[in-house]
Motif scaffolding. Structure first.
Motif, PDB file in Angstrom:
ATOM      1  N   ALA A  91     -19.936 -20.908   0.167  1.00  0.00           N
ATOM      2  CA  ALA A  91     -19.955 -22.082   1.043  1.00  0.00           C
ATOM      3  C   ALA A  91     -18.562 -22.305   1.622  1.00  0.00           C
ATOM      4  O   ALA A  91     -18.405 -22.616   2.803  1.00  0.00           O
ATOM      5  CB  ALA A  91     -20.409 -23.318   0.272  1.00  0.00           C
ATOM      6  N   GLU A  92     -17.537 -22.156   0.777  1.00  0.00           N
ATOM      7  CA  GLU A  92     -16.167 -22.446   1.223  1.00  0.00           C
ATOM      8  C   GLU A  92     -15.166 -21.726   0.341  1.00  0.00           C
ATOM      9  O   GLU A  92     -15.403 -21.531  -0.860  1.00  0.00           O
ATOM     10  CB  GLU A  92     -15.940 -23.970   1.150  1.00  0.00           C
ATOM     11  CG  GLU A  92     -14.644 -24.427   1.757  1.00  0.00           C
ATOM     12  CD  GLU A  92     -14.630 -25.931   2.075  1.00  0.00           C
ATOM     13  OE1 GLU A  92     -15.591 -26.633   1.738  1.00  0.00           O
ATOM     14  OE2 GLU A  92     -13.632 -26.386   2.668  1.00  0.00           O
TER      15      GLU A  92
ATOM     16  N   HIS B   7     -16.974 -28.206   3.728  1.00  0.00           N
ATOM     17  CA  HIS B   7     -18.418 -27.998   3.577  1.00  0.00           C
ATOM     18  C   HIS B   7     -19.052 -29.229   2.907  1.00  0.00           C
ATOM     19  O   HIS B   7     -18.524 -29.733   1.915  1.00  0.00           O
ATOM     20  CB  HIS B   7     -18.671 -26.758   2.716  1.00  0.00           C
ATOM     21  CG  HIS B   7     -20.066 -26.247   2.820  1.00  0.00           C
ATOM     22  ND1 HIS B   7     -21.126 -26.861   2.186  1.00  0.00           N
ATOM     23  CD2 HIS B   7     -20.581 -25.186   3.494  1.00  0.00           C
ATOM     24  CE1 HIS B   7     -22.237 -26.186   2.456  1.00  0.00           C
ATOM     25  NE2 HIS B   7     -21.935 -25.168   3.252  1.00  0.00           N
TER      26      HIS B   7
ATOM     27  N   CYS C 231     -29.601 -22.448   6.830  1.00  0.00           N
ATOM     28  CA  CYS C 231     -28.609 -22.765   5.805  1.00  0.00           C
ATOM     29  C   CYS C 231     -29.306 -23.113   4.484  1.00  0.00           C
ATOM     30  O   CYS C 231     -30.260 -23.887   4.454  1.00  0.00           O
ATOM     31  CB  CYS C 231     -27.767 -23.953   6.273  1.00  0.00           C
ATOM     32  SG  CYS C 231     -26.636 -24.539   5.006  1.00  0.00           S
TER      33      CYS C 231
ATOM     34  N   CYS D 172     -28.400 -31.571   2.470  1.00  0.00           N
ATOM     35  CA  CYS D 172     -27.217 -31.857   3.273  1.00  0.00           C
ATOM     36  C   CYS D 172     -27.357 -33.155   4.067  1.00  0.00           C
ATOM     37  O   CYS D 172     -28.291 -33.303   4.862  1.00  0.00           O
ATOM     38  CB  CYS D 172     -26.976 -30.696   4.244  1.00  0.00           C
ATOM     39  SG  CYS D 172     -25.499 -30.968   5.228  1.00  0.00           S
TER      40      CYS D 172
ATOM     41  N   VAL E 273     -15.051 -21.585   5.859  1.00  0.00           N
ATOM     42  CA  VAL E 273     -16.233 -22.380   5.523  1.00  0.00           C
ATOM     43  C   VAL E 273     -17.450 -21.832   6.264  1.00  0.00           C
ATOM     44  O   VAL E 273     -17.338 -21.334   7.384  1.00  0.00           O
ATOM     45  CB  VAL E 273     -15.987 -23.891   5.833  1.00  0.00           C
ATOM     46  CG1 VAL E 273     -15.747 -24.135   7.309  1.00  0.00           C
ATOM     47  CG2 VAL E 273     -17.098 -24.767   5.338  1.00  0.00           C
TER      48      VAL E 273
ATOM     49  N   CYS F 162     -20.541 -23.245   7.732  1.00  0.00           N
ATOM     50  CA  CYS F 162     -21.285 -24.462   8.087  1.00  0.00           C
ATOM     51  C   CYS F 162     -21.224 -24.610   9.606  1.00  0.00           C
ATOM     52  O   CYS F 162     -20.165 -24.413  10.210  1.00  0.00           O
ATOM     53  CB  CYS F 162     -20.652 -25.665   7.408  1.00  0.00           C
ATOM     54  SG  CYS F 162     -21.315 -27.228   7.954  1.00  0.00           S
TER      55      CYS F 162
END
Ligand code: SF4
Length: 324
Positions: free
Chosen positions: A238-239, A252, A290, A296, A319, A321
């Motif tokens: 994710a990050e 994120h 995602c 989210c 990241v 996203c």
């Protein structure tokens, strides 16, 4: 000064064949680890952090687990295709691993001295029995085990969980590896012992210059000992960022959620810690876009169409996203 990269993972894909079909527990994961540095890998259970570690060690359960794609470059050499006997040499000598429950790695029927001695024997075949015994006692002393000569004669179940964890650290360090992978090594221990073990690992790292990959579900521990951090979610990254950057400037939505769920000193006791709503999707039923979309708070229609890819959002900060 640029530190030497010891391990580079490129687009790793790890799959398992199950009765319900093939699942990908790790999908397109890339990162690198530098000499003397500690990389933290954080995420909830099932996010792929332990599977990533087992892939690096080539210890995936056979025949169901397999590295389906990508490269694992250890000192620039791809170890994914290395024959089993060569990989056996790298384990312990090049890359060592310690587990959450030391009894998974310690043999209950052998005395502690014999088990540490075997590591020296394997990696330093020129050592004689006397040298091996001396080195084993020294190693137990180094990891803070009292009366090491007596401990050499004991069986693992006779000592406490914290002591067993120290024995496992002693065994991991005995082969003088370039990288230590520590998979939740302190989770099962009480907080005081946990702090002692973390300090011990840091001290041994300073002495040897080894790199550490520290796997945990607790961001608080990451803040204490890591230089860089990689946040994983449902098998993907994710990050990734230097620790300070991630704590100051998380991007994120999942990292932001994780950070607001850890206790901080400034939080009054009355302030309720936030939890991330919802459940991690099953690897059998992953959404098309995602993987974080069902939890989210910032999800947009485009998040349902295709998965985001990792993008640079600052120096060493990446990241995945669509918000960025
Ligand atoms: Fe949320 Fe969309 Fe970003 Fe995924 S891509 S974390 S759903 S905003």
């Amino acid at each position: 000064m640029n530190k030497q990269v010891i391990l580079k993972i490129k687009n790793l894909v790890t799959a398992f064949d199950t009765e319900e079909g093939r699942i990908r527990a790790v999908e397109n994961v890339s990162f690198e680890v530098k000499k003397g540095q500690t990389l933290g890998i954080v995420g909830e259970s099932g996010c792929g952090k332990s599977v990533t570690a087992l892939s690096i060690m080539r210890l995936l359960p056979k025949p169901i687990g397999m590295i389906e794609g990508g490269k694992i470059l250890f000192h620039d050499k791809d170890i994914v295709t290395l024959p089993a006997e060569k990989m056996h040499e790298i384990r312990g000598y090049g890359i060592s691993m310690i587990f959450q429950e030391p009894m998974t790695a310690l043999n209950p029927v052998h005395k502690i001295g014999k088990q540490i001695g075997e590591v020296f024997q394997l990696h330093f075949p020129d050592m004689n029995d006397k040298e091996i015994r001396k080195k084993s006692v020294e190693m137990l002393q180094k990891v803070g085990i009292p009366e090491p000569i007596q401990r050499m004669e004991e069986y693992p179940h006779k000592i406490s969980g914290g002591m067993r964890q120290r024995v496992m650290i002693a065994m991991a360090f005995a082969g003088e590896p370039d990288i230590l992978i520590a998979d939740e090594p302190t989770t099962a221990l009480d907080v005081t012992i946990q702090a002692q073990i973390l300090k011990l690992m840091e001290a041994l790292q300073r002495e040897t210059g080894m790199a550490i990959i520290f796997i945990t579900h607790a961001l608080g521990v990451i803040a204490e000992i890591c230089d860089d951090v990689m946040v994983m979610y449902a098998g993907t990254v994710a990050e990734k960022a230097p620790v300070e950057e991630l704590f100051k400037n998380p991007k994120h939505p999942y990292s932001i959620g994780l950070l607001s769920s850890i206790p901080r000193l400034e939080n009054e006791r009355k302030v309720r810690l936030k939890t991330i709503k919802g459940m991690v999707p099953s690897l059998y039923e992953l959404p098309k876009g995602c993987r974080f979309q069902n939890r989210c708070p910032k999800a947009m229609p485009c998040c349902e169409i295709e998965p985001p890819v990792l993008k640079s959002v600052g120096e060493d900060h990446f990241v995945s996203c669509f918000l960025y």
